[in-house]
Design an enzyme around this catalytic site. Sequence first.
Site, PDB file in Angstrom:
ATOM      1  N   HIS A  16      35.554  43.751  45.503  1.00  0.00           N
ATOM      2  CA  HIS A  16      34.252  42.982  45.608  1.00  0.00           C
ATOM      3  C   HIS A  16      33.234  43.862  46.439  1.00  0.00           C
ATOM      4  CE1 HIS A  16      37.529  39.443  45.962  1.00  0.00           C
ATOM      5  NE2 HIS A  16      37.038  38.926  44.846  1.00  0.00           N
ATOM      6  N   LYS A  40      42.489  24.232  44.764  1.00  0.00           N
ATOM      7  CA  LYS A  40      43.398  25.535  44.977  1.00  0.00           C
ATOM      8  C   LYS A  40      43.747  25.864  46.341  1.00  0.00           C
ATOM      9  CE  LYS A  40      41.874  30.076  42.912  1.00  0.00           C
ATOM     10  NZ  LYS A  40      41.097  31.024  42.323  1.00  0.00           N
ATOM     11  N   ARG A  89      37.108  43.436  35.569  1.00  0.00           N
ATOM     12  CA  ARG A  89      38.081  44.422  35.623  1.00  0.00           C
ATOM     13  C   ARG A  89      38.882  44.826  34.405  1.00  0.00           C
ATOM     14  NH1 ARG A  89      40.919  41.027  40.382  1.00  0.00           N
ATOM     15  NH2 ARG A  89      39.834  39.597  38.673  1.00  0.00           N
ATOM     16  N   SER A 127      42.424  39.747  45.058  1.00  0.00           N
ATOM     17  CA  SER A 127      42.960  39.238  46.376  1.00  0.00           C
ATOM     18  C   SER A 127      44.580  38.745  46.447  1.00  0.00           C
ATOM     19  CB  SER A 127      42.041  37.609  46.433  1.00  0.00           C
ATOM     20  OG  SER A 127      40.711  37.916  46.487  1.00  0.00           O
TER      21      SER A 127
HETATM   22  P1  ADP Z   1      37.369  33.393  41.568  1.00  0.00           P
HETATM   23  O1  ADP Z   1      38.612  32.600  41.943  1.00  0.00           O
HETATM   24  O2  ADP Z   1      36.209  32.837  41.107  1.00  0.00           O
HETATM   25  O3  ADP Z   1      37.566  34.200  40.271  1.00  0.00           O
HETATM   26  P2  ADP Z   1      37.507  35.852  42.965  1.00  0.00           P
HETATM   27  O4  ADP Z   1      37.326  35.975  44.629  1.00  0.00           O
HETATM   28  O5  ADP Z   1      38.938  36.289  42.561  1.00  0.00           O
HETATM   29  O6  ADP Z   1      36.950  34.552  42.591  1.00  0.00           O
HETATM   30  O7  ADP Z   1      36.720  36.823  42.116  1.00  0.00           O
HETATM   31  C1  ADP Z   1      35.352  36.822  42.388  1.00  0.00           C
HETATM   32  C2  ADP Z   1      34.471  37.931  41.256  1.00  0.00           C
HETATM   33  O8  ADP Z   1      34.784  38.986  41.517  1.00  0.00           O
HETATM   34  C3  ADP Z   1      35.333  37.598  39.824  1.00  0.00           C
HETATM   35  O9  ADP Z   1      34.136  37.687  38.835  1.00  0.00           O
HETATM   36  C4  ADP Z   1      36.074  38.922  39.599  1.00  0.00           C
HETATM   37  O10 ADP Z   1      36.315  38.976  38.391  1.00  0.00           O
HETATM   38  C5  ADP Z   1      35.363  39.584  40.682  1.00  0.00           C
HETATM   39  N1  ADP Z   1      36.335  40.700  41.061  1.00  0.00           N
HETATM   40  C6  ADP Z   1      37.416  40.474  41.751  1.00  0.00           C
HETATM   41  N2  ADP Z   1      38.249  41.473  41.923  1.00  0.00           N
HETATM   42  C7  ADP Z   1      37.372  42.517  41.670  1.00  0.00           C
HETATM   43  C8  ADP Z   1      37.444  44.084  41.568  1.00  0.00           C
HETATM   44  N3  ADP Z   1      38.507  44.711  42.080  1.00  0.00           N
HETATM   45  N4  ADP Z   1      36.315  44.591  41.136  1.00  0.00           N
HETATM   46  C9  ADP Z   1      35.308  44.183  40.711  1.00  0.00           C
HETATM   47  N5  ADP Z   1      35.227  43.003  40.499  1.00  0.00           N
HETATM   48  C10 ADP Z   1      36.243  42.261  41.191  1.00  0.00           C
END
Ligand code: ADP
Length: 159
Positions: A16, A40, A89, A127
Site C-alpha cells: 500500500h 467485515k 497485484r 493485509s
Molecule cells: P479492500 O478491502 O478495499 O480490497 P485493501 O486494504 O485490501 O482493501 O486494499 C486496498 C487497495 O490496495 C486495493 O486496490 C488493493 O488491490 C491494493 N493493494 C493491496 N495490497 C497491495 C500491494 N501489495 N501492492 C499494491 N496494491 C495493493
Amino acid sequence: MKVLYPGSFDPLTFGHLDLIQRASDLFGQVIIAVLENPTKDSTFLVPRRLEQIKQATNSLSHIEVISYKGLTVECAIKYNVDLILRGLRAMSDFEYELQIAHTNRSLDSSIETIFLATEAHHSFLSSSVVKEVAMFGGNVDHMVPKMIAKDLYNIYKIN
Ligand code: ADP
C-alpha cells in the site's frame, strides 16, 4: 490533481505504502480513505488504522488520512477528488477491481478509477497474508512499517 485511495488497510502494508508514494509523485495530493465496514470482521479498529497510516506516511507531503462509511463514490464527491486509485497485484485482483470500477461508474459516471500495478517485490503482500504470518509467529518486519509490526506482535503475543 487529487486522488482518493480507498481500502480496508487492516493493516497497511509496504505494498500500500509504495502505491501511495508513487501516486503522490504522479498526481500530487492523495487522500487515503479507510472504509468503516460493519459487515467485515476487522483486526484493528478504524482509529488505530488511521494512527498507523498517519505515522507511516508522516514523512510524505500532500497526504491526508480519513475514514468513511458507505459508498466510495460519495466519499470521492465529498472530497472533490479527480480520481479513485486502486492497486493491482495479479489477475485475481483485476476481476474484482474491474467489477468495483464498473459499479462505481454506474453510480456516478463522472468519477474515473485509475489502477497502478504493484512493484513486483510487493506483489505477494496483502493485509491477510501479513496477519497470517504474524499469527503463526513469523517475522513481518519486511512487510509492514515498524509500528504496525509491533501492533501485530502485540495482538498475537509475540516479542
Ligand atoms: P479492500 O478491502 O478495499 O480490497 P485493501 O486494504 O485490501 O482493501 O486494499 C486496498 C487497495 O490496495 C486495493 O486496490 C488493493 O488491490 C491494493 N493493494 C493491496 N495490497 C497491495 C500491494 N501489495 N501492492 C499494491 N496494491 C495493493
